[in-house]
Motif scaffolding. Sequence first.
Motif, PDB file in Angstrom:
ATOM      1  N   UNK A  13      17.427   5.046   1.860  1.00 27.01           N
ATOM      2  CA  UNK A  13      16.783   6.335   1.659  1.00 27.01           C
ATOM      3  C   UNK A  13      17.540   7.549   2.174  1.00 27.01           C
ATOM      4  N   UNK A  14      18.729   7.347   2.716  1.00 26.77           N
ATOM      5  CA  UNK A  14      19.522   8.486   3.189  1.00 26.77           C
ATOM      6  C   UNK A  14      20.195   9.186   2.013  1.00 26.77           C
ATOM      7  N   UNK A  15      20.346  10.499   2.125  1.00 22.72           N
ATOM      8  CA  UNK A  15      21.114  11.257   1.132  1.00 22.72           C
ATOM      9  C   UNK A  15      22.582  11.111   1.496  1.00 22.72           C
ATOM     10  N   UNK A  16      23.368  10.548   0.611  1.00 27.71           N
ATOM     11  CA  UNK A  16      24.767  10.238   0.888  1.00 27.71           C
ATOM     12  C   UNK A  16      25.665  10.993  -0.075  1.00 27.71           C
ATOM     13  N   UNK A  17      26.685  11.653   0.498  1.00 28.07           N
ATOM     14  CA  UNK A  17      27.743  12.294  -0.280  1.00 28.07           C
ATOM     15  C   UNK A  17      29.056  11.681   0.165  1.00 28.07           C
ATOM     16  N   UNK A  18      29.940  11.437  -0.789  1.00 23.17           N
ATOM     17  CA  UNK A  18      31.233  10.840  -0.461  1.00 23.17           C
ATOM     18  C   UNK A  18      32.359  11.647  -1.094  1.00 23.17           C
ATOM     19  N   UNK A  19      33.522  11.547  -0.471  1.00 21.76           N
ATOM     20  CA  UNK A  19      34.730  12.117  -1.068  1.00 21.76           C
ATOM     21  C   UNK A  19      35.912  11.248  -0.663  1.00 21.76           C
ATOM     22  N   UNK A  20      36.728  10.912  -1.634  1.00 18.12           N
ATOM     23  CA  UNK A  20      37.961  10.172  -1.397  1.00 18.12           C
ATOM     24  C   UNK A  20      38.998  10.763  -2.335  1.00 18.12           C
ATOM     25  N   UNK A  21      40.014  11.434  -1.799  1.00 20.54           N
ATOM     26  CA  UNK A  21      40.974  12.123  -2.665  1.00 20.54           C
ATOM     27  C   UNK A  21      41.809  11.192  -3.533  1.00 20.54           C
ATOM     28  N   UNK A  22      41.819   9.906  -3.241  1.00 20.50           N
ATOM     29  CA  UNK A  22      42.677   8.990  -3.984  1.00 20.50           C
ATOM     30  C   UNK A  22      41.919   7.980  -4.855  1.00 20.50           C
ATOM     31  N   UNK A  23      40.661   7.750  -4.569  1.00 16.37           N
ATOM     32  CA  UNK A  23      40.003   6.623  -5.246  1.00 16.37           C
ATOM     33  C   UNK A  23      38.623   6.932  -5.799  1.00 16.37           C
ATOM     34  N   UNK A  24      38.315   8.190  -6.087  1.00 12.97           N
ATOM     35  CA  UNK A  24      36.968   8.509  -6.569  1.00 12.97           C
ATOM     36  C   UNK A  24      36.639   7.840  -7.894  1.00 12.97           C
ATOM     37  N   UNK A  25      37.579   7.835  -8.805  1.00 12.33           N
ATOM     38  CA  UNK A  25      37.302   7.233 -10.115  1.00 12.33           C
ATOM     39  C   UNK A  25      36.988   5.749  -9.984  1.00 12.33           C
TER      40      UNK A  25
END
Length: 86
Positions: A13-25
Amino acid sequence: QGIHLANQLAQKGYDISVHDPMALQEAKKTLNQEVKISSSVADCVRNSDMILILIPWTEFSLEITPQFLQSLGTKKVVVDCWRFLP
């Protein structure tokens, strides 16, 4: 590990945001739909209460600076698993 953690927290139930400059796709293929994918480090940090650094990308240390965090006007909890940030 980061994908698994993001998925587990989103399921709880947590709101999660992620960022990965190399592997997002690649990550998009296995992240739960509830996990928000941020287009930049700044957007991800700006919209978060807690920041977990699970991969030591140089982009993180260049952008997640004490000055940037202070400019946001809210306190952030930062967990840097690599002791990578200044």
